[in-house]
Design an enzyme around this catalytic site. Sequence first.
Site, PDB file in Angstrom:
ATOM      1  N   SER A 137       0.859  -1.184   0.000  1.00 59.99           N
ATOM      2  CA  SER A 137       0.000   0.000   0.000  1.00 59.99           C
ATOM      3  C   SER A 137       0.900   1.241   0.000  1.00 59.99           C
ATOM      4  O   SER A 137       2.042   1.180   0.445  1.00 59.99           O
ATOM      5  CB  SER A 137      -0.864  -0.007   1.267  1.00 59.99           C
ATOM      6  OG  SER A 137      -1.437   1.259   1.491  1.00 59.99           O
ATOM      7  N   TYR A 150      -2.135  -0.483  10.409  1.00 58.77           N
ATOM      8  CA  TYR A 150      -2.130  -0.879   8.995  1.00 58.77           C
ATOM      9  C   TYR A 150      -0.838  -0.406   8.321  1.00 58.77           C
ATOM     10  O   TYR A 150      -0.165  -1.173   7.625  1.00 58.77           O
ATOM     11  CB  TYR A 150      -3.350  -0.283   8.297  1.00 58.77           C
ATOM     12  CG  TYR A 150      -3.490  -0.645   6.839  1.00 58.77           C
ATOM     13  CD1 TYR A 150      -3.862  -1.928   6.458  1.00 58.77           C
ATOM     14  CD2 TYR A 150      -3.268   0.296   5.841  1.00 58.77           C
ATOM     15  CE1 TYR A 150      -4.001  -2.260   5.116  1.00 58.77           C
ATOM     16  CE2 TYR A 150      -3.409  -0.028   4.501  1.00 58.77           C
ATOM     17  CZ  TYR A 150      -3.776  -1.310   4.140  1.00 58.77           C
ATOM     18  OH  TYR A 150      -3.911  -1.636   2.806  1.00 58.77           O
ATOM     19  N   LYS A 154       2.156  -2.731   6.599  1.00 62.03           N
ATOM     20  CA  LYS A 154       2.575  -2.646   5.188  1.00 62.03           C
ATOM     21  C   LYS A 154       4.051  -2.220   5.075  1.00 62.03           C
ATOM     22  O   LYS A 154       4.735  -2.620   4.135  1.00 62.03           O
ATOM     23  CB  LYS A 154       1.652  -1.707   4.412  1.00 62.03           C
ATOM     24  CG  LYS A 154       0.213  -2.227   4.280  1.00 62.03           C
ATOM     25  CD  LYS A 154       0.124  -3.520   3.468  1.00 62.03           C
ATOM     26  CE  LYS A 154      -1.318  -3.977   3.270  1.00 62.03           C
ATOM     27  NZ  LYS A 154      -1.432  -5.197   2.455  1.00 62.03           N
TER      28      LYS A 154
HETATM   29  N1  LIG Z   1      -8.722  -1.105  -0.989  1.00 63.11           N
HETATM   30  C1  LIG Z   1      -7.733  -0.281  -0.708  1.00 63.11           C
HETATM   31  O1  LIG Z   1      -7.945   0.928  -0.457  1.00 63.11           O
HETATM   32  C2  LIG Z   1      -6.322  -0.792  -0.736  1.00 63.11           C
HETATM   33  C3  LIG Z   1      -5.290   0.139  -0.934  1.00 63.11           C
HETATM   34  C4  LIG Z   1      -3.981  -0.301  -0.937  1.00 63.11           C
HETATM   35  C5  LIG Z   1      -3.707  -1.649  -0.727  1.00 63.11           C
HETATM   36  N2  LIG Z   1      -4.724  -2.532  -0.545  1.00 63.11           N
HETATM   37  C6  LIG Z   1      -4.382  -3.952  -0.303  1.00 63.11           C
HETATM   38  O2  LIG Z   1      -4.917  -4.749  -1.330  1.00 63.11           O
HETATM   39  C7  LIG Z   1      -5.171  -6.066  -0.822  1.00 63.11           C
HETATM   40  C8  LIG Z   1      -6.588  -6.477  -1.219  1.00 63.11           C
HETATM   41  O3  LIG Z   1      -7.495  -5.617  -0.557  1.00 63.11           O
HETATM   42  P1  LIG Z   1      -8.960  -5.284  -1.078  1.00 63.11           P
HETATM   43  O4  LIG Z   1      -9.054  -3.818  -1.163  1.00 63.11           O
HETATM   44  O5  LIG Z   1      -9.299  -6.105  -2.249  1.00 63.11           O
HETATM   45  O6  LIG Z   1      -9.781  -5.725   0.224  1.00 63.11           O
HETATM   46  P2  LIG Z   1     -10.997  -6.730   0.399  1.00 63.11           P
HETATM   47  O7  LIG Z   1     -12.009  -6.508  -0.647  1.00 63.11           O
HETATM   48  O8  LIG Z   1     -11.431  -6.622   1.823  1.00 63.11           O
HETATM   49  O9  LIG Z   1     -10.292  -8.141   0.159  1.00 63.11           O
HETATM   50  C9  LIG Z   1      -9.481  -8.773   1.114  1.00 63.11           C
HETATM   51  C10 LIG Z   1      -9.887 -10.237   1.205  1.00 63.11           C
HETATM   52  O10 LIG Z   1      -9.040 -10.889   2.178  1.00 63.11           O
HETATM   53  C11 LIG Z   1      -9.881 -11.711   2.967  1.00 63.11           C
HETATM   54  N3  LIG Z   1      -9.295 -12.039   4.259  1.00 63.11           N
HETATM   55  C12 LIG Z   1      -9.345 -11.293   5.413  1.00 63.11           C
HETATM   56  N4  LIG Z   1      -8.763 -11.968   6.399  1.00 63.11           N
HETATM   57  C13 LIG Z   1      -8.340 -13.156   5.881  1.00 63.11           C
HETATM   58  C14 LIG Z   1      -7.684 -14.288   6.427  1.00 63.11           C
HETATM   59  N5  LIG Z   1      -7.347 -14.371   7.736  1.00 63.11           N
HETATM   60  N6  LIG Z   1      -7.397 -15.344   5.614  1.00 63.11           N
HETATM   61  C15 LIG Z   1      -7.754 -15.294   4.311  1.00 63.11           C
HETATM   62  N7  LIG Z   1      -8.391 -14.257   3.742  1.00 63.11           N
HETATM   63  C16 LIG Z   1      -8.675 -13.202   4.520  1.00 63.11           C
HETATM   64  C17 LIG Z   1     -11.138 -10.865   3.110  1.00 63.11           C
HETATM   65  O11 LIG Z   1     -12.218 -11.636   3.604  1.00 63.11           O
HETATM   66  P3  LIG Z   1     -13.357 -10.870   4.463  1.00 63.11           P
HETATM   67  O12 LIG Z   1     -14.053  -9.977   3.518  1.00 63.11           O
HETATM   68  O13 LIG Z   1     -14.195 -11.975   4.991  1.00 63.11           O
HETATM   69  O14 LIG Z   1     -12.601 -10.109   5.523  1.00 63.11           O
HETATM   70  C18 LIG Z   1     -11.340 -10.390   1.689  1.00 63.11           C
HETATM   71  O15 LIG Z   1     -12.033 -11.315   0.904  1.00 63.11           O
HETATM   72  C19 LIG Z   1      -4.956  -5.991   0.698  1.00 63.11           C
HETATM   73  O16 LIG Z   1      -3.686  -6.527   1.004  1.00 63.11           O
HETATM   74  C20 LIG Z   1      -4.983  -4.498   0.975  1.00 63.11           C
HETATM   75  O17 LIG Z   1      -4.231  -4.148   2.112  1.00 63.11           O
HETATM   76  C21 LIG Z   1      -6.033  -2.137  -0.561  1.00 63.11           C
END
Ligand SMILES: NC(=O)c1ccc[n+]([C@@H]2O[C@H](COP(=O)([O-])OP(=O)(O)OC[C@H]3O[C@@H](n4cnc5c(N)ncnc54)[C@H](OP(=O)(O)O)[C@@H]3O)[C@@H](O)[C@H]2O)c1
Length: 268
Positions: A137, A150, A154
């Site tokens: 991130s 968070y 990261k």
């Molecule tokens: N969205 C943003 O603003 C953003 C920005 C920069 C970086 N990122 C990074 O991008 C990546 C993907 O994020 P996203 O935005 O797509 O978020 P998301 O839609 O919440 O997807 C994350 C997935 O990981 C699952 N998860 C949570 N805890 C887990 C565990 N213990 N074991 C296995 N799976 C688990 C979640 O399940 P649940 O829904 O059941 O929790 C969800 O399906 C993350 O690493 C995040 O930090 C996101």
Amino acid sequence: MKEKRIILTGAAGGIASRLAQKLDADGARLCITDINGDALQTLQGSLSANNVQTVVADIGKAEDRTRIVQETLKRFGGIDILINAAGINPFGVYANQDDTTIQKTFEINVLGPMFLTRAVLPTMLAQGSGQIVNIGSTFGSIGFAWFAAYSASKFALRGFSQALRRELADTGITVSYIAPRAVRTAINSPAVYAMAEAVKMTMDEPDTVAQQIIDTIRKQDKECYLGFPESLFVRINAVFPGIVDRATRKQNRKAQKYAEQVNAHTSG
Ligand SMILES: NC(=O)c1ccc[n+]([C@@H]2O[C@H](COP(=O)([O-])OP(=O)(O)OC[C@H]3O[C@@H](n4cnc5c(N)ncnc54)[C@H](OP(=O)(O)O)[C@@H]3O)[C@@H](O)[C@H]2O)c1
């Protein structure tokens, strides 16, 4: 990506589900894994059955990580790419966050990817090839107010990626760290969305970000920071953090009331 054998964690999530669909369309062979079984099932229904293995697993649990690797090897006979995308984001006032929330953030955002990486390395080392892709991130380079746990997680993931990349330099295994800026997914709570609107934070669409991640994986870039001017601020913060302190002070004050609204015992 044709025929590539890929483990994708957090596959049911906003970014990774788009990644899975694009990789599937490219002809990759996917092990999609997530803690959310229902959402994983829905995703599986949108992918080609022949090339997809589904594993409901918690990457915070050792036995689940072992199952992810074993089932991938049983189905595909090797692992070419591990994409660590699962994550959680506990937005809020750090002083109000409990130990469990902070610990869980590190278990899922740092230790899960580190342990899973270690679990696939014997296979990749024996193959003499492989690619580890860690989704970081912007907050992994710029410590953000109200995202302390968070941001710290990261930063740790970025440090791990850099060190491991250097350690594996002569093995045929590459390590990429890809850092999106804010993305419209469910990882961001309503409080984050309200804060983002108040401070005019740009949010990308998950589909666009997924495509940028695939482009970076194809190029095997070591590090990639998505979005401008965030990518520039990452560089400035590394050399002149005082400038970023001053530039974000007003925004941090504006964001404070949204962080204060978050209940002390929820994860954002
Ligand atoms: N969205 C943003 O603003 C953003 C920005 C920069 C970086 N990122 C990074 O991008 C990546 C993907 O994020 P996203 O935005 O797509 O978020 P998301 O839609 O919440 O997807 C994350 C997935 O990981 C699952 N998860 C949570 N805890 C887990 C565990 N213990 N074991 C296995 N799976 C688990 C979640 O399940 P649940 O829904 O059941 O929790 C969800 O399906 C993350 O690493 C995040 O930090 C996101």
